[in-house]
Design a protein around this motif. Structure first.
Motif, PDB file in Angstrom:
ATOM      1  N   THR A 107      15.035  83.865  11.538  1.00  0.00           N
ATOM      2  CA  THR A 107      14.676  84.711  12.680  1.00  0.00           C
ATOM      3  C   THR A 107      13.725  83.959  13.607  1.00  0.00           C
ATOM      4  O   THR A 107      13.355  84.476  14.652  1.00  0.00           O
ATOM      5  N   ASP A 108      13.347  82.742  13.205  1.00  0.00           N
ATOM      6  CA  ASP A 108      12.371  81.985  13.992  1.00  0.00           C
ATOM      7  C   ASP A 108      12.733  81.806  15.459  1.00  0.00           C
ATOM      8  O   ASP A 108      11.871  81.897  16.311  1.00  0.00           O
ATOM      9  N   ALA A 119       2.061  67.707  -4.384  1.00  0.00           N
ATOM     10  CA  ALA A 119       1.422  68.269  -3.189  1.00  0.00           C
ATOM     11  C   ALA A 119       2.458  68.711  -2.164  1.00  0.00           C
ATOM     12  O   ALA A 119       2.362  69.803  -1.606  1.00  0.00           O
ATOM     13  N   ALA A 121       4.272  71.889  -3.606  1.00  0.00           N
ATOM     14  CA  ALA A 121       3.420  73.077  -3.634  1.00  0.00           C
ATOM     15  C   ALA A 121       3.078  73.523  -2.217  1.00  0.00           C
ATOM     16  O   ALA A 121       3.036  74.711  -1.919  1.00  0.00           O
ATOM     17  N   ALA A 122       2.858  72.541  -1.333  1.00  0.00           N
ATOM     18  CA  ALA A 122       2.508  72.877   0.051  1.00  0.00           C
ATOM     19  C   ALA A 122       3.639  73.649   0.700  1.00  0.00           C
ATOM     20  O   ALA A 122       3.414  74.548   1.502  1.00  0.00           O
ATOM     21  N   THR A 154       5.476  75.757  -0.624  1.00  0.00           N
ATOM     22  CA  THR A 154       5.433  77.143  -1.082  1.00  0.00           C
ATOM     23  C   THR A 154       4.646  78.027  -0.100  1.00  0.00           C
ATOM     24  O   THR A 154       4.864  79.224  -0.008  1.00  0.00           O
ATOM     25  N   LEU A 155       3.739  77.394   0.650  1.00  0.00           N
ATOM     26  CA  LEU A 155       2.942  78.140   1.633  1.00  0.00           C
ATOM     27  C   LEU A 155       3.721  78.429   2.908  1.00  0.00           C
ATOM     28  O   LEU A 155       3.410  79.345   3.651  1.00  0.00           O
ATOM     29  N   TYR A 156       4.708  77.601   3.159  1.00  0.00           N
ATOM     30  CA  TYR A 156       5.377  77.550   4.462  1.00  0.00           C
ATOM     31  C   TYR A 156       6.034  78.872   4.855  1.00  0.00           C
ATOM     32  O   TYR A 156       6.846  79.414   4.089  1.00  0.00           O
ATOM     33  N   GLU A 157       5.686  79.371   6.027  1.00  0.00           N
ATOM     34  CA  GLU A 157       6.331  80.550   6.619  1.00  0.00           C
ATOM     35  C   GLU A 157       6.227  81.823   5.781  1.00  0.00           C
ATOM     36  O   GLU A 157       7.018  82.733   5.946  1.00  0.00           O
ATOM     37  N   LYS A 158       5.293  81.862   4.843  1.00  0.00           N
ATOM     38  CA  LYS A 158       5.155  83.046   3.996  1.00  0.00           C
ATOM     39  C   LYS A 158       3.728  83.536   4.101  1.00  0.00           C
ATOM     40  O   LYS A 158       2.816  82.736   4.270  1.00  0.00           O
ATOM     41  N   SER A 159       3.546  84.853   3.957  1.00  0.00           N
ATOM     42  CA  SER A 159       2.182  85.351   4.080  1.00  0.00           C
ATOM     43  C   SER A 159       1.426  85.258   2.756  1.00  0.00           C
ATOM     44  O   SER A 159       0.221  85.228   2.736  1.00  0.00           O
ATOM     45  N   ASP A 160       2.143  85.200   1.645  1.00  0.00           N
ATOM     46  CA  ASP A 160       1.491  85.158   0.341  1.00  0.00           C
ATOM     47  C   ASP A 160       2.209  84.137  -0.550  1.00  0.00           C
ATOM     48  O   ASP A 160       3.336  84.371  -0.985  1.00  0.00           O
ATOM     49  N   PRO A 161       1.563  82.997  -0.827  1.00  0.00           N
ATOM     50  CA  PRO A 161       2.261  81.945  -1.578  1.00  0.00           C
ATOM     51  C   PRO A 161       2.480  82.254  -3.056  1.00  0.00           C
ATOM     52  O   PRO A 161       3.282  81.600  -3.713  1.00  0.00           O
ATOM     53  N   TYR A 162       1.765  83.235  -3.597  1.00  0.00           N
ATOM     54  CA  TYR A 162       1.908  83.543  -5.021  1.00  0.00           C
ATOM     55  C   TYR A 162       3.046  84.529  -5.285  1.00  0.00           C
ATOM     56  O   TYR A 162       3.560  84.606  -6.380  1.00  0.00           O
ATOM     57  N   PHE A 172       3.376  72.339 -10.850  1.00  0.00           N
ATOM     58  CA  PHE A 172       4.150  71.290 -10.176  1.00  0.00           C
ATOM     59  C   PHE A 172       3.705  69.952 -10.770  1.00  0.00           C
ATOM     60  O   PHE A 172       2.552  69.564 -10.622  1.00  0.00           O
TER      61      PHE A 172
END
Lengths: 511, 107
Positions: free
Chosen positions: A98-99, A301, A304-305, A307-315, A331
């Motif tokens: 949707t970007d 790195a 794992a990094a 995993t943060l991308y474009e998401k509000s909660d990485p967990y 990782f």
């Protein structure tokens, strides 16, 4: 010289093949193939298998080739063939996002380039069918509504004809019929995501296409029916990678997390790229990520990094029917440019919800780009633009033309708008006039009158009385066509997967 | 000694997280700086609210992500992606206010 090298590589390959064969007897292989087939035929029970059994069935792991981050972004053929040489069990690619904004979904257009979508697909279809590897395409045509699906199908049929391919094509639309959405709305079963305004009947009715991100279930059904190529409408990005291994009994948490990384292909490697191939190797209790281009590696790195991308909660990565929980994920670098990931878990959430997406047309746009170099005008720019806006609006009102004018001031706050913390000016400004009207004609009029008013506006303290704007082009104004806005971005509970009916078609002559 | 966040971060970026949210990531060069920022709460709701001119209820969350020594901040977009008046459809150029973060350090 070149030929010699080529021969050497060939010998090496043969040696490898022989080595592979000698590690297990023919009988063992046959048995394994038989059990694999049995698994493929198993009911859609999503039953988990013993990790050790899976590792015996797929001693090298279940290998998934992801050629590129979005279908149509391209990839080096060398990387792709390196992937094919690894004998993957699945080739899958994500096609959408949707970007790029609301236009593409509402207008039924793809944001990717047709020639390059065809180019990428040709590699995937030809090699996939040659080696009997299923090919799965997610979110066809960028947004995954019916016109996007049709657009991508046409490309597939063209390639099939040109290459003389024949196969079973599974098509899974993601459009949710309006009555279903309206019923859910009436029953209060639509839940907005954070910061999403409440939806209303009109917004639903005015959205040409409302799609839902489906999960692995409809794709599993297509695999079970023996589809060699599966074309999906809007779906959860990781689903195209995870469906087949989940069907075989792999852990859904690991399969989906691997899919989450593979859907961006080499973006999660370092140096990152949205246009290169990677391999995901799923095992009973972990998965391994491997770059198919020696110029890149996966590091703990980089992985794992991502995993943060474009998401509000990485967990916690929410998707159809549940959430991938990464609280216990580790990782680990294997020391050869590969990373091993463990501990990701899938937690089903009841009732099963899917995410709806829709956008609707709100008018037409015309733009004009001009520069300002006069320091007195730059100093007073905000006030000048407000005065021009007021003057034009009053003129338009009298003429019965409705619309809105937006100014984007590059060199001042064109990128951050009202959130821009720096209040200083450059020595020149780019002024983008953004006029939105009910019709293209209205937008043209609004833009034109705003442009001419601003060009000759006698602002306070003006000494340059010949004209206020520097135009780089003639004509100065550009009609931009229809404007859309996101209208539906809500969770909906679904009673069954029947919302996503699979269609199976035979392409080309039978086998 | 006053130091700037650029001395201790290797990635500072912004991106949409769906059309209605903007998500900001700061990846620290190593665990030491992550711990310092986390323990001293250098990145907090008040700071974000000030840097991005958002109310505190427009901050969806500030999450410390240990596996990669990072902090993720998710806030409301000023308007939905692509709606009239939007300035950055992908939200990829909204990180600059973070670059001014300063902190005291003995090193």
């Amino acid at each position: 010289m070149k030929e010699k090298k080529h021969q050497k590589e060939k010998d090496k390959k043969n040696k490898k093949a022989i080595h592979r064969k000698s590690t297990s007897t023919v009988r063992e292989t046959e048995e394994r193939e038989g059990r694999k087939q049995k698994l493929l035929n198993a009911a859609l029970d999503l039953e988990r298998r013993d990790p050790k059994e899976l590792d015996r069935l797929f001693p090298e792991g279940f290998k998934v080739l992801s050629p590129t981050a979005i279908l149509g972004y391209g990839f080096p053929p060398e990387s792709f063939f390196r992937g094919i040489e690894r004998n993957p069990q699945l080739i899958a690619v994500d096609g959408g996002s949707t970007d790029p904004g609301p236009y593409y979904l509402g207008a039924g257009k793809s944001f990717t380039n047709r020639a390059f979508v065809k180019r990428d697909l040709r590699f995937m279809l030809v090699e996939g069918l040659k080696h009997q590897i299923p090919v799965v395409i997610g979110t066809a045509g960028g947004s995954g509504a019916l016109p996007h699906l049709e657009w991508c199908k046409e490309i597939i049929l063209e390639i099939a004809k040109e290459e003389g391919l024949s196969f079973q094509l599974g098509i899974i639309p993601a459009d949710i019929p309006k009555p279903v959405v309206l019923k859910a709305f009436e029953e209060g079963a639509l839940r907005p995501l954070p910061f999403v305004p409440p939806v209303n009947r009109r917004a639903i009715e005015e959205s040409p296409y409302i799609v839902a991100q489906f999960g692995v279930e409809p794709i599993i059904e297509a695999h079970r029916k023996g589809c060699e190529v599966i074309l999906c409408g809007r779906c959860f990005d990781p689903a195209v990678f995870a469906a087949l291994p989940i069907m075989l009994g792999y852990d859904p948490g690991l399969a989906l997390h691997m899919g989450k990384i593979l859907e961006c292909a080499a973006i999660a490697a370092t140096p990152g790229s949205g246009a290169d191939c990677v391999l995901g190797i799923l095992k009973g209790d972990c998965f391994i990520l491997e770059s198919l281009n020696p110029a890149r590696v996966f590091t703990s790195a980089s992985t794992a990094a991502h995993t943060l991308y474009e998401k509000s909660d990485p967990y916690h990565l929410y998707g159809p029917g549940g959430m991938i929980n990464l609280e216990k994920t580790t990782f680990i670098e294997l020391g050869d440019g590969r990373v091993e990931v463990r501990g990701s878990r899938f937690e089903p959430i009841q009732p099963y919800t899917i995410k709806l997406e829709g956008s609707r047309p709100i008018g037409f746009r015309t733009i004009c780009l001009a520069g300002v170099r006069d320091p007195i005008m730059i100093q007073g720019i905000d006030g000048i633009l407000e005065e021009v806006r007021a003057q034009v609006s009053s003129l338009m009102e009298k003429e019965g033309i409705r619309g809105a004018i937006y100014f984007h001031l590059y060199g001042k706050n064109g990128v951050m708008g009202s959130r821009e913390p720096i209040q200083s000016f450059g020595h020149e400004l780019g002024v983008l006039i953004d006029a939105i009207g009910e019709t293209q004609k209205d937008a043209d009029t609004l833009c034109s009158v705003t442009r001419s008013t601003l060009l000759h506006y006698g602002y306070k303290g003006r000494i340059a009385t010949a004209g206020n704007l520097a135009f780089p082009f003639s004509p100065s104004d550009t009609p931009m066509g229809e404007v859309y806005e996101f209208s539906v971005y809500h969770l909906m509970e679904i009673p069954s997967q029947r919302l996503f009916p699979l269609k199976v078609e035979q392409v080309g002559g039978k086998g | 000694m006053k130091r700037n966040i650029l001395d201790v971060a290797r990635v500072i970026r912004s991106k949409n997280s769906g059309p209605y949210e903007l998500t900001l990531d700061i990846l620290f060069k190593d665990r030491k700086w992550y711990d310092l920022f986390k323990n001293r709460k250098i990145v907090n709701e008040e700071l974000i609210s000030q840097l991005y001119k958002v109310k505190q209820d427009e901050i969806l969350g500030i999450i410390w992500f240990e596996p990669v020594s990072a902090v993720k901040i998710t806030i409301r977009r000023p308007c939905p992606s692509g709606s009239p008046g939007d300035t950055d459809i992908y939200g990829a150029q909204q990180h600059a206010p973070l670059l001014g973060i300063e902190f005291e350090s003995e090193e």
